[in-house]
Write a protein that holds these residues in place. Structure first.
Motif, PDB file in Angstrom:
ATOM      1  N   LEU A  88       0.868  -1.173   0.000  1.00  0.00           N
ATOM      2  CA  LEU A  88       0.000   0.000   0.000  1.00  0.00           C
ATOM      3  C   LEU A  88       0.900   1.216   0.000  1.00  0.00           C
ATOM      4  O   LEU A  88       1.770   1.353   0.864  1.00  0.00           O
ATOM      5  N   LEU A  89       0.735   2.076  -0.976  1.00  0.00           N
ATOM      6  CA  LEU A  89       1.500   3.317  -1.100  1.00  0.00           C
ATOM      7  C   LEU A  89       0.537   4.465  -0.873  1.00  0.00           C
ATOM      8  O   LEU A  89      -0.551   4.475  -1.462  1.00  0.00           O
ATOM      9  N   PHE A  90       0.909   5.437  -0.015  1.00  0.00           N
ATOM     10  CA  PHE A  90      -0.016   6.528   0.295  1.00  0.00           C
ATOM     11  C   PHE A  90       0.719   7.730   0.875  1.00  0.00           C
ATOM     12  O   PHE A  90       1.830   7.612   1.381  1.00  0.00           O
ATOM     13  N   TRP A  91       0.058   8.881   0.777  1.00  0.00           N
ATOM     14  CA  TRP A  91       0.546  10.106   1.403  1.00  0.00           C
ATOM     15  C   TRP A  91       0.031  10.174   2.830  1.00  0.00           C
ATOM     16  O   TRP A  91      -1.106   9.780   3.112  1.00  0.00           O
ATOM     17  N   ALA A  92       0.854  10.734   3.719  1.00  0.00           N
ATOM     18  CA  ALA A  92       0.419  11.038   5.081  1.00  0.00           C
ATOM     19  C   ALA A  92       1.220  12.232   5.581  1.00  0.00           C
ATOM     20  O   ALA A  92       2.300  12.525   5.067  1.00  0.00           O
ATOM     21  N   GLU A  93       0.691  12.905   6.571  1.00  0.00           N
ATOM     22  CA  GLU A  93       1.345  14.096   7.122  1.00  0.00           C
ATOM     23  C   GLU A  93       2.656  13.756   7.837  1.00  0.00           C
ATOM     24  O   GLU A  93       3.582  14.548   7.839  1.00  0.00           O
ATOM     25  N   SER A  94       2.697  12.582   8.488  1.00  0.00           N
ATOM     26  CA  SER A  94       3.853  12.211   9.297  1.00  0.00           C
ATOM     27  C   SER A  94       3.871  10.704   9.483  1.00  0.00           C
ATOM     28  O   SER A  94       2.890  10.013   9.153  1.00  0.00           O
ATOM     29  N   LEU A  95       4.945  10.195  10.046  1.00  0.00           N
ATOM     30  CA  LEU A  95       5.027   8.771  10.345  1.00  0.00           C
ATOM     31  C   LEU A  95       3.934   8.379  11.343  1.00  0.00           C
ATOM     32  O   LEU A  95       3.316   7.323  11.203  1.00  0.00           O
ATOM     33  N   GLU A  96       3.669   9.229  12.312  1.00  0.00           N
ATOM     34  CA  GLU A  96       2.616   8.937  13.285  1.00  0.00           C
ATOM     35  C   GLU A  96       1.255   8.840  12.603  1.00  0.00           C
ATOM     36  O   GLU A  96       0.460   7.951  12.908  1.00  0.00           O
ATOM     37  N   ASP A  97       0.979   9.744  11.678  1.00  0.00           N
ATOM     38  CA  ASP A  97      -0.270   9.714  10.915  1.00  0.00           C
ATOM     39  C   ASP A  97      -0.332   8.441  10.065  1.00  0.00           C
ATOM     40  O   ASP A  97      -1.362   7.775   9.998  1.00  0.00           O
ATOM     41  N   ALA A  98       0.786   8.084   9.424  1.00  0.00           N
ATOM     42  CA  ALA A  98       0.832   6.872   8.598  1.00  0.00           C
ATOM     43  C   ALA A  98       0.562   5.636   9.445  1.00  0.00           C
ATOM     44  O   ALA A  98      -0.173   4.741   9.030  1.00  0.00           O
ATOM     45  N   LYS A  99       1.131   5.572  10.636  1.00  0.00           N
ATOM     46  CA  LYS A  99       0.883   4.437  11.535  1.00  0.00           C
ATOM     47  C   LYS A  99      -0.599   4.342  11.885  1.00  0.00           C
ATOM     48  O   LYS A  99      -1.175   3.247  11.892  1.00  0.00           O
ATOM     49  N   ALA A 100      -1.224   5.470  12.167  1.00  0.00           N
ATOM     50  CA  ALA A 100      -2.649   5.480  12.507  1.00  0.00           C
ATOM     51  C   ALA A 100      -3.495   5.026  11.319  1.00  0.00           C
ATOM     52  O   ALA A 100      -4.474   4.290  11.491  1.00  0.00           O
ATOM     53  N   ILE A 101      -3.130   5.452  10.126  1.00  0.00           N
ATOM     54  CA  ILE A 101      -3.854   5.039   8.913  1.00  0.00           C
ATOM     55  C   ILE A 101      -3.753   3.530   8.744  1.00  0.00           C
ATOM     56  O   ILE A 101      -4.757   2.853   8.515  1.00  0.00           O
ATOM     57  N   VAL A 102      -2.558   2.986   8.842  1.00  0.00           N
ATOM     58  CA  VAL A 102      -2.342   1.553   8.652  1.00  0.00           C
ATOM     59  C   VAL A 102      -3.151   0.740   9.667  1.00  0.00           C
ATOM     60  O   VAL A 102      -3.698  -0.311   9.325  1.00  0.00           O
ATOM     61  N   GLN A 103      -3.255   1.224  10.882  1.00  0.00           N
ATOM     62  CA  GLN A 103      -3.999   0.481  11.911  1.00  0.00           C
ATOM     63  C   GLN A 103      -5.491   0.385  11.594  1.00  0.00           C
ATOM     64  O   GLN A 103      -6.182  -0.483  12.130  1.00  0.00           O
ATOM     65  N   ARG A 104      -5.995   1.225  10.707  1.00  0.00           N
ATOM     66  CA  ARG A 104      -7.406   1.174  10.305  1.00  0.00           C
ATOM     67  C   ARG A 104      -7.655   0.189   9.153  1.00  0.00           C
ATOM     68  O   ARG A 104      -8.801  -0.114   8.837  1.00  0.00           O
TER      69      ARG A 104
END
Length: 88
Positions: A51-67
């Protein structure tokens, strides 16, 4: 916005995995609608994907992945990386 990549390997049998694919597809479509420019796919030899995606930060990316339904239902193990684009 930085790019992030979730590289995953399936850890359940195919019927179990396939049960969560429709929810995963909807999850990715929602990321696209939210402006994350998400793209998802699997390796030709099966057993994993990305999965390739934009996110504001690593923390935001981690939260997205957990969903992601594939994560929430323990269908895959994954690595998450910020991808530094050199050439577009």
């Amino acid at each position: 916005m930085p790019w992030f990549v979730k590289i995953e390997k399936g850890v359940v049998d195919k019927p179990t995995f396939d049960r969560y694919v429709p929810a995963h597809v909807e999850f990715v479509k929602e990321l696209v609608r939210q402006g994350h420019r998400a793209k998802s796919g699997y390796w030709q030899e099966r057993g994993g994907g990305m999965l390739l995606f934009w996110a504001e930060s690593l923390e935001d990316a981690k939260a997205i992945v957990q969903r992601d339904p594939l994560i929430k239902n323990d269908c895959v193990h994954y690595e998450l990386h910020e991808w530094c684009v050199v050439v577009e």
